[in-house]
Write a protein that holds these residues in place. Structure first.
Motif, PDB file in Angstrom:
ATOM      1  N   GLN A   1     -80.138 -26.137  44.503  1.00  0.00           N
ATOM      2  CA  GLN A   1     -79.683 -24.817  44.068  1.00  0.00           C
ATOM      3  C   GLN A   1     -79.107 -24.902  42.660  1.00  0.00           C
ATOM      4  O   GLN A   1     -78.534 -25.937  42.274  1.00  0.00           O
ATOM      5  N   VAL A   2     -79.240 -23.783  41.912  1.00  0.00           N
ATOM      6  CA  VAL A   2     -78.684 -23.725  40.567  1.00  0.00           C
ATOM      7  C   VAL A   2     -78.267 -22.280  40.271  1.00  0.00           C
ATOM      8  O   VAL A   2     -78.982 -21.330  40.608  1.00  0.00           O
ATOM      9  N   ASN A   3     -77.074 -22.132  39.684  1.00  0.00           N
ATOM     10  CA  ASN A   3     -76.650 -20.827  39.191  1.00  0.00           C
ATOM     11  C   ASN A   3     -75.827 -21.040  37.928  1.00  0.00           C
ATOM     12  O   ASN A   3     -75.394 -22.155  37.615  1.00  0.00           O
ATOM     13  N   LEU A   4     -75.625 -19.964  37.204  1.00  0.00           N
ATOM     14  CA  LEU A   4     -74.953 -20.026  35.909  1.00  0.00           C
ATOM     15  C   LEU A   4     -73.458 -19.868  36.102  1.00  0.00           C
ATOM     16  O   LEU A   4     -72.997 -18.924  36.761  1.00  0.00           O
ATOM     17  N   GLY A   5     -72.674 -20.819  35.546  1.00  0.00           N
ATOM     18  CA  GLY A   5     -71.219 -20.718  35.573  1.00  0.00           C
ATOM     19  C   GLY A   5     -70.703 -20.070  34.302  1.00  0.00           C
ATOM     20  O   GLY A   5     -71.460 -19.576  33.465  1.00  0.00           O
ATOM     21  N   ASP A   6     -69.380 -20.102  34.141  1.00  0.00           N
ATOM     22  CA  ASP A   6     -68.785 -19.487  32.942  1.00  0.00           C
ATOM     23  C   ASP A   6     -68.065 -20.513  32.076  1.00  0.00           C
ATOM     24  O   ASP A   6     -67.356 -20.163  31.152  1.00  0.00           O
ATOM     25  N   VAL A   7     -68.243 -21.796  32.411  1.00  0.00           N
ATOM     26  CA  VAL A   7     -67.602 -22.856  31.622  1.00  0.00           C
ATOM     27  C   VAL A   7     -68.693 -23.799  31.121  1.00  0.00           C
ATOM     28  O   VAL A   7     -69.500 -24.297  31.911  1.00  0.00           O
ATOM     29  N   LYS A   8     -68.684 -24.054  29.826  1.00  0.00           N
ATOM     30  CA  LYS A   8     -69.665 -24.960  29.252  1.00  0.00           C
ATOM     31  C   LYS A   8     -69.122 -26.380  29.345  1.00  0.00           C
ATOM     32  O   LYS A   8     -68.131 -26.737  28.705  1.00  0.00           O
ATOM     33  N   LYS A   9     -69.764 -27.196  30.169  1.00  0.00           N
ATOM     34  CA  LYS A   9     -69.300 -28.555  30.422  1.00  0.00           C
ATOM     35  C   LYS A   9     -69.622 -29.446  29.225  1.00  0.00           C
ATOM     36  O   LYS A   9     -70.608 -29.245  28.522  1.00  0.00           O
ATOM     37  N   ASN A  10     -68.760 -30.447  29.022  1.00  0.00           N
ATOM     38  CA  ASN A  10     -68.960 -31.418  27.944  1.00  0.00           C
ATOM     39  C   ASN A  10     -69.841 -32.540  28.482  1.00  0.00           C
ATOM     40  O   ASN A  10     -69.356 -33.512  29.070  1.00  0.00           O
ATOM     41  N   LEU A  11     -71.143 -32.392  28.318  1.00  0.00           N
ATOM     42  CA  LEU A  11     -72.104 -33.345  28.873  1.00  0.00           C
ATOM     43  C   LEU A  11     -72.726 -34.177  27.764  1.00  0.00           C
ATOM     44  O   LEU A  11     -72.749 -33.750  26.596  1.00  0.00           O
ATOM     45  N   PRO A  12     -73.235 -35.357  28.095  1.00  0.00           N
ATOM     46  CA  PRO A  12     -73.931 -36.169  27.084  1.00  0.00           C
ATOM     47  C   PRO A  12     -75.089 -35.393  26.463  1.00  0.00           C
ATOM     48  O   PRO A  12     -75.804 -34.662  27.171  1.00  0.00           O
TER      49      PRO A  12
END
Length: 548
Positions: free
Chosen positions: A390-401
């Motif tokens: 499953q995938v949905n859009l959150g409201d926080v942009k994660k600090n990912l590589p």
């Protein structure tokens, strides 16, 4: 007594090299016995001095002496064997069909035990004895009985074929080796035999490998036949289902037209019956009046007749209907059959489309694959479930590589699984979504600036926020989808160049990209769309495929 029994065992006196009774037996330092000539020739042809039996290696060539004890025992054995042969020659085996007979026997032929390459004769046990006892004959080369001894002799020099010419690949005698084959690579027959045996071993291994490959091919062909049979059975079952449904539709249409015609006929019959009943009532009233008039007309009483006429009121007949305009018109059946056939054709057409769509969906569902989402490609604000379904859009942009595979500007994600051949199918639930984009993408797509089209490596369909469905072909194609799909199936045939989308619940084909040219790996592609207020917050869900 024990010595007598011992003497009776011929195996005790056989040389392990020539496999014949010892001649001048010698004993090696390791305790094994051989004919003096056999072991000498054996060491002459070898680089090492080793025992042929136990393989013990001697640093220097051992000095050999005739073992007098064994020589005496062998002599006793020969004498005993000779006496036994003379006393029991009548008990020897008579040559049977397929067995080589003795060449010396006259009358009844006994079974040959050995063949002499010098005499070119095969001998039974009795006639073989001189070769075992006479010093001149003992040096003849004896072999197991074989036919065509002449074929083992050189036709030119009348010598045994003891050597092998590797240059001309033929057996030769000693004279051939020093004359016609002087400059050739000539080796002892045993060495040639061993070399050829190695070659035959390799050939046999190659043949066995070829046999194994063909057996595997047979299994492959049988497996293909089994798969074909499964496909045939499935197609037959689907065909029976489709034609049974069509047959039922035709029978329903026939029953409907029969019932329609019968209902019309019943209506006509009821109308006619009502008229007839009413007419019969009027006839009854008129007949009653006719009887009264007739009776009155017979009266001769003047007063009674006049009073009766007045009472009957003959000027006013019984109330009746004017039947001149009344008639029963037969029901019109014209066009009934044609109308029913037209309607049935439309019904069958719709039914066939539905059944064929269901059949097609079942066919592609056979290629279902397990798809999970790849977190290394996910847009930083996307939230993926632990199982990757499953995938949905959150409201926080994660600090990912900053992975090179990651989508950085749009809420997109790819599946982990890639496909570069064959067929595959997966299903995605879009229920509750007001914006989404689904399909497949090639590996080399631009993951920052996305332009959806086959030219740019995307084969997708989408739902815009204004409830507009489109296929992102070379030019956008508007799609009219009613009802709105709740679950979308995606099917790809790599070699065929086909990408198709299905409404799983209605089994309807939504759109197909045809004539595609795939040259790279393809990945499942998902776009969640953006959230507007509370709208479009539902996730995209990769659903398990259930074939009905």
């Amino acid at each position: 007594m024990a010595a007598a029994n011992y003497l009776q065992s011929e195996d005790q006196f056989l040389c392990s090299i020539c496999l014949d009774v010892f001649t001048d037996p010698v004993t090696t330092p390791c305790g094994h016995n051989f004919c003096k000539n056999c072991i000498t020739e054996h060491w002459n042809t070898k680089d090492q001095y080793l025992c042929p039996l136990c393989k013990k290696v001697f640093n220097t060539r051992p000095e050999l002496h005739v073992n007098t004890f064994i020589s005496e025992i062998v002599a006793q054995f020969r004498q005993s064997a000779q006496q036994k042969a003379s006393s029991s020659s009548s008990e020897q085996q008579v040559s049977k069909p397929g067995e080589l007979p003795c060449d010396v026997c006259t009358g009844t032929k006994l079974k040959a035990l050995k063949s002499c390459l010098v005499c070119l004769v095969s001998y039974c046990e009795t006639h073989l004895e001189p070769h075992l006892t006479m010093s001149g004959l003992k040096r003849h080369q004896l072999i197991n009985p074989v036919e065509n001894l002449e074929g083992r002799m050189c036709v030119e020099h009348d010598k045994p074929l003891e050597l092998f010419c590797k240059t001309e690949q033929t057996c030769v005698c000693m004279l051939c080796a020093v004359l016609d084959h002087k400059k050739h690579d000539v080796v002892p027959l045993k060495e040639g035999y061993e070399g050829k045996k190695v070659e035959l071993g390799k050939t046999e291994a190659e043949i066995q490998q070829m046999i194994q490959k063909r057996r595997l091919k047979i299994q492959e062909i049988k497996h293909s036949v089994d798969l074909s049979e499964e496909d045939a059975d499935r197609e037959i079952a689907e065909g029976v289902q489709v034609f049974t449904s069509l047959k039922e539709s035709v029978e329903r249409g026939l029953n409907e037209i029969i019932n329609t015609i019968k209902e019309k006929q019943k209506t006509t019959e009821k109308q006619a019956e009502a008229f007839i009943t009413e007419l019969e009532q009027e006839i009854s009233e008129l007949m009653k009046r006719s009887t009264e008039v007739e009776q009155l007309s017979r009266s001769e009483d003047h007063l009674h007749l006049l009073q009766g006429v007045q009472s009957l009121n003959i000027q006013q007949p019984p109330p009746t209907k004017d039947w001149r305009e009344v008639s029963v018109h037969p029901s019109s059946y014209e066009g009934t059959v044609i109308k029913a056939v037209v309607q049935l054709t439309e019904t069958l057409s719709e039914e066939m489309k539905k059944l064929l769509a269901e059949s097609e969906l079942k066919r592609v569902q056979q290629y279902a694959v397990d798809v999970t989402l790849d977190p290394n490609t996910a847009y930083p604000e996307l939230i993926l479930s632990d199982d990757g379904k499953q995938v949905n859009l959150g409201d926080v942009k994660k600090n990912l590589p900053n992975h090179r595979k990651r989508f950085s500007n749009h809420p997109c994600v790819l599946g982990k699984q890639s496909f570069s051949s064959g067929r595959f199918y997966f299903e995605v639930q879009v229920k509750g979504k007001t914006e989404w984009d689904l399909g497949v993408a090639r590996e080399s797509i631009n993951r920052k600036d996305i332009t959806l089209s086959p030219e740019n490596g995307y084969w997708t369909i989408l739902l815009k926020k204004r409830n507009q469905y489109e296929a992102n072909d070379d030019t956008s194609v508007c799609l009219s989808l009613k009802p709105r799909p709740q679950k979308v199936g995606v099917f790809v045939d790599y070699e065929e160049g086909l990408v198709s989308f299905y409404d799983v619940d209605t089994a309807a084909l939504i759109y197909s990209f045809t004539g595609c040219s795939f040259t790279e790996k393809l990945f499942p592609y998902f776009f969640t769309g953006y959230i507007y207020g509370r709208k479009n917050s539902a996730p995209l869900i990769i659903s398990p495929v259930r074939v009905n």
